[in-house]
Design an enzyme around this catalytic site. Structure first.
Site: not given
Length: 431
Positions: A50-51, A120, A191
């Site tokens: 994801c980075d 990973q 919220q």
């Protein structure tokens, strides 16, 4: 070291919208590596998280290798290379080594010290092995990267201490309840911050999640997204005794949970502890709840204070980790240079041994003669080469000094060669 090349995008250089177009799943990673191998790339590894989406390679002409890696990266989108101008990582040589070391040590992650990146990277390494694109240079890089990652984890506190509000909440919940698998979380209100904290707690292993809000359609939508059940807001007092964790975030500064309701709840729970997060700004939980012995109330300011401590600790650990990485990069460079010199050293040893055997064959019974022959033959070639080097250079003085420095280092000569030679001549004339 010049053989290493890397191109890619990551969270530091490239917007998420562009990164998302280049994300690769495992089969796509393998297919990319197979294509690179078919185009003559002998060593490559691709990492997609994801980075970051980054492709590492080694071997051949670095410029040609870079062009191939960039072409494959852009083909994923597909996007034009011009779209990545100024928004990509483009490294060569030792910079690639340092980058990989920082990645495995979790120094390049969005959350400093996060532990998942190493797994990973190892998965990407396995895919590259299976694709046949891991050679000796890549294997050496990866093993060194794993070694420094282990050192950073064991010698610093880079992964200790939560650094986000949601992570702090998860840590406190674990400290209070231990294994979260048997706990029930009640999300009171929908919220955004409350949802984020509830989601983090769910990822931390909470066994059951119930969403309860004044507006049931909104509660149902949030519950569907989180895979939770929906509780009846009108029956809140019946829901609370089953909740080990309560996250409150209804917004508007409304009082959603009061002291008396919690007093009754704790009585029905026989004072089993409850972790309460007031995610409202202003708060939605009556502050006096914290006076109840078994109620552990934290508002966002409390969570932020703990997170700040974690960030400060990780900042210090980061400085220590970067120093370890710098040492590891230097050690890797030395090791590779030493390995590169091994063939030359072996050839030199074989040459010297051959000359020794020749000298012994010519003077088998005369040690003095044999040693003189050996010394003369060993010095003849280097002496001629040094003379030619100095004579053929435009800067004779510079080349002479460089030659002297090399000889001093090779043979551990104690003083200036010129001075030693002059002294020897003076001693000889006195005799």
């Amino acid at each position: 070291m010049d053989g290493y090349v890397m191109v890619g995008v990551n969270h530091q250089t490239t917007p998420m919208a562009l990164r998302d177009r280049l994300v690769l799943d495992d089969p796509a990673l393998a297919a990319l590596l197979v294509r690179l191998r078919a185009r003559g790339v002998t060593e490559a590894l691709a990492l997609s998280t994801c980075d970051r989406v980054e492709i590492f390679g080694h071997g051949g002409d670095p410029r040609a290798l870079r062009a191939l890696l960039l072409a494959e990266l852009c083909a994923v989108g597909p996007i034009e290379p011009a779209a990545l101008a100024g928004q990509m990582v483009d490294l060569r040589g030792l910079a690639v080594v340092a980058h990989m070391f920082r990645i495995t040590s979790a120094l390049e992650s969005q959350v400093l010290g996060e532990p998942h990146i190493l797994g990973q990277v190892k998965a990407a390494h396995r895919i590259a092995r299976d694709a046949g694109t891991v050679g000796s240079a890549t294997e050496a890089l990866m093993q060194a990267a794993y070694a420094i990652a282990k050192r950073v984890r064991s010698e610093t506190r880079i992964s200790e201490g939560p650094v986000s509000l949601a992570a702090v909440a998860a840590q406190i919940a674990r400290d209070l309840h231990g294994d979260l698998g048997e706990t029930c979380l009640l999300l009171l209100g929908t919220q955004e911050m409350g949802e984020l904290i509830a989601e983090q707690l769910q990822m931390a292993g909470v066994g059951r999640l119930v969403v309860c809000a004044p507006r049931r359609p909104r509660a149902e939508a949030v519950a569907a997204r989180l895979g939770a059940s929906v509780g009846d807001h009108g029956a809140l007092l019946d829901l609370l005794p089953n909740a080990d964790i309560v996250v409150v975030g209804v917004g508007g500064g409304l009082l959603a949970l009061g002291e008396e309701a919690m007093r009754r709840t704790l009585k029905r729970r026989r004072n089993r502890p409850v972790f309460i997060v007031d995610a409202g700004v202003p708060g939605n939980v009556e502050p006096s709840v914290q006076r109840l012995e078994a109620a552990f109330l934290y508002d966002l300011a409390d969570l932020e204070a703990v997170a700040e401590e974690g960030r400060a600790a990780r900042d210090q650990a980061s400085r220590e980790a970067h120093a370890l990485v710098a040492d590891a990069v230097a050690a890797f460079e030395r090791h590779r240079a030493e390995r590169a010199a091994v063939p030359a050293i072996a050839a030199l040893r074989a040459h010297f041994e051959g000359e020794r055997l020749r000298a012994l064959a010519e003077a088998p019974d005369d040690a003095e003669k044999a040693t003189r022959l050996l010394v003369g033959r060993l010095l003849h070639g280097p002496s001629e080469a040094l003379r030619d080097l100095a004579a053929g250079s435009a800067d004779k003085e510079f080349m002479t000094v460089r030659a002297e420095m090399l000889l001093r280092r090779l043979f551990d000569l104690p003083t200036s060669i010129a001075e030693t030679g002059a002294t020897d001549r003076e001693d000889g004339s006195k005799g």
